[in-house]
Design a protein around this motif. Structure first.
Motif, PDB file in Angstrom:
ATOM      1  N   ILE A  10      12.912   4.381  11.515  1.00 39.92           N
ATOM      2  CA  ILE A  10      13.924   5.274  12.074  1.00 39.92           C
ATOM      3  C   ILE A  10      13.399   6.712  12.062  1.00 39.92           C
ATOM      4  CG2 ILE A  10      16.282   6.164  11.823  1.00 39.92           C
ATOM      5  CD1 ILE A  10      17.012   3.474  10.541  1.00 39.92           C
ATOM      6  N   ARG A  11      13.564   7.378  13.211  1.00 41.90           N
ATOM      7  CA  ARG A  11      13.179   8.787  13.350  1.00 41.90           C
ATOM      8  C   ARG A  11      14.224   9.471  14.229  1.00 41.90           C
ATOM      9  NH1 ARG A  11       7.965   9.935  16.760  1.00 41.90           N
ATOM     10  NH2 ARG A  11       9.487   9.748  18.410  1.00 41.90           N
ATOM     11  N   ASP A  12      14.826  10.525  13.714  1.00 43.79           N
ATOM     12  CA  ASP A  12      15.838  11.277  14.473  1.00 43.79           C
ATOM     13  C   ASP A  12      16.926  10.358  15.043  1.00 43.79           C
ATOM     14  OD1 ASP A  12      14.333  13.597  14.008  1.00 43.79           O
ATOM     15  OD2 ASP A  12      13.161  13.287  15.829  1.00 43.79           O
ATOM     16  N   LEU A  14      16.757   7.385  15.937  1.00 43.39           N
ATOM     17  CA  LEU A  14      16.242   6.398  16.880  1.00 43.39           C
ATOM     18  C   LEU A  14      15.437   5.354  16.115  1.00 43.39           C
ATOM     19  CD1 LEU A  14      15.034   8.758  19.747  1.00 43.39           C
ATOM     20  CD2 LEU A  14      17.169   7.458  19.641  1.00 43.39           C
ATOM     21  N   ILE A  15      15.454   4.125  16.632  1.00 48.44           N
ATOM     22  CA  ILE A  15      14.769   2.998  15.994  1.00 48.44           C
ATOM     23  C   ILE A  15      13.614   2.561  16.883  1.00 48.44           C
ATOM     24  CG2 ILE A  15      15.047   0.627  15.160  1.00 48.44           C
ATOM     25  CD1 ILE A  15      18.125   1.317  14.989  1.00 48.44           C
ATOM     26  N   LEU A  16      12.454   2.328  16.260  1.00 51.05           N
ATOM     27  CA  LEU A  16      11.272   1.886  17.008  1.00 51.05           C
ATOM     28  C   LEU A  16      11.320   0.371  17.204  1.00 51.05           C
ATOM     29  CD1 LEU A  16       8.474   2.772  18.194  1.00 51.05           C
ATOM     30  CD2 LEU A  16       7.516   1.997  16.025  1.00 51.05           C
ATOM     31  N   ARG A  85       9.833   4.813   7.415  1.00 52.24           N
ATOM     32  CA  ARG A  85       9.723   6.058   8.179  1.00 52.24           C
ATOM     33  C   ARG A  85       8.256   6.342   8.450  1.00 52.24           C
ATOM     34  NH1 ARG A  85       8.409  10.906   6.065  1.00 52.24           N
ATOM     35  NH2 ARG A  85       7.971  10.952   3.848  1.00 52.24           N
ATOM     36  N   LYS A  90       0.246   8.785  15.675  1.00 54.44           N
ATOM     37  CA  LYS A  90       0.938   8.653  16.960  1.00 54.44           C
ATOM     38  C   LYS A  90       0.773   7.202  17.387  1.00 54.44           C
ATOM     39  CE  LYS A  90       1.294  10.537  21.520  1.00 54.44           C
ATOM     40  NZ  LYS A  90       0.838  11.359  22.578  1.00 54.44           N
ATOM     41  N   VAL A  99       6.386  -0.055  23.456  1.00 57.19           N
ATOM     42  CA  VAL A  99       7.270   0.338  22.361  1.00 57.19           C
ATOM     43  C   VAL A  99       8.293   1.314  22.924  1.00 57.19           C
ATOM     44  CG1 VAL A  99       5.622  -0.003  20.470  1.00 57.19           C
ATOM     45  CG2 VAL A  99       5.780   2.226  21.573  1.00 57.19           C
ATOM     46  N   LYS A 100       9.445   1.364  22.275  1.00 53.70           N
ATOM     47  CA  LYS A 100      10.483   2.304  22.684  1.00 53.70           C
ATOM     48  C   LYS A 100      11.216   2.791  21.444  1.00 53.70           C
ATOM     49  CE  LYS A 100      11.470   0.515  27.311  1.00 53.70           C
ATOM     50  NZ  LYS A 100      10.673   1.480  27.995  1.00 53.70           N
ATOM     51  N   TRP A 101      11.671   4.038  21.508  1.00 50.13           N
ATOM     52  CA  TRP A 101      12.588   4.587  20.512  1.00 50.13           C
ATOM     53  C   TRP A 101      13.986   4.505  21.118  1.00 50.13           C
ATOM     54  CZ3 TRP A 101      11.091   5.741  15.675  1.00 50.13           C
ATOM     55  CH2 TRP A 101       9.734   5.974  15.444  1.00 50.13           C
ATOM     56  N   THR A 103      18.511   4.028  20.455  1.00 48.12           N
ATOM     57  CA  THR A 103      19.643   4.148  19.543  1.00 48.12           C
ATOM     58  C   THR A 103      20.100   2.744  19.141  1.00 48.12           C
ATOM     59  OG1 THR A 103      21.341   4.059  21.250  1.00 48.12           O
ATOM     60  CG2 THR A 103      20.417   6.256  20.730  1.00 48.12           C
TER      61      THR A 103
END
Length: 127
Positions: A10-12, A14-16, A85, A90, A99-101, A103
């Protein structure tokens, strides 16, 4: 039963998520990245190794989230999911097609591997 790990990175808020690549089992399906535990390896060590190998990023493994048991035609797996995290790097693709970030609410719009689906349901309840 094979034990397999999954990183919920999770970053900001958003989930990878990652799409299984060409020639892989379940090609085209989306998943939380991770991989098979090797002998003598903890789930946390497995996740750090697999994410480094597959996505070329370093992660910090946090709390255990949930497990999912699923019987595929090729055998039964126990999927162990941990919150993680990104520490550095990168994302670079090596085995995944994409891959996608996203919600937590966007997760339903992707065709996930069956073992990952119970994790999505629980994430939607808890996040």
């Amino acid at each position: 039963m094979k034990e397999v790990t999954a990183a919920i990175i999770i970053r900001d808020d958003l989930i990878l998520i990652a799409q299984r690549g060409q020639g892989e089992k379940l090609q085209g399906k989306w998943e939380f990245p991770g991989g098979k535990l090797e002998k003598g390896e903890t789930p946390q060590q497995c996740l750090k190794r697999e994410i480094q190998e597959e996505l070329d990023i370093e992660i910090e493994v946090g709390d255990f989230f949930a497990e999912s048991i699923y019987k595929y035609a090729t055998g039964e797996i126990k999927l162990l999911a941990y919150f993680c995290r990104m520490v550095r790097g990168k994302v670079k693709l090596s085995v995944h097609g994409d891959v996608k970030w996203v919600t937590v609410n966007e997760l339903d719009g992707f065709d996930f591997a069956p073992a990952d689906i119970p994790l999505i349901k629980r994430l939607k309840e808890e996040l």
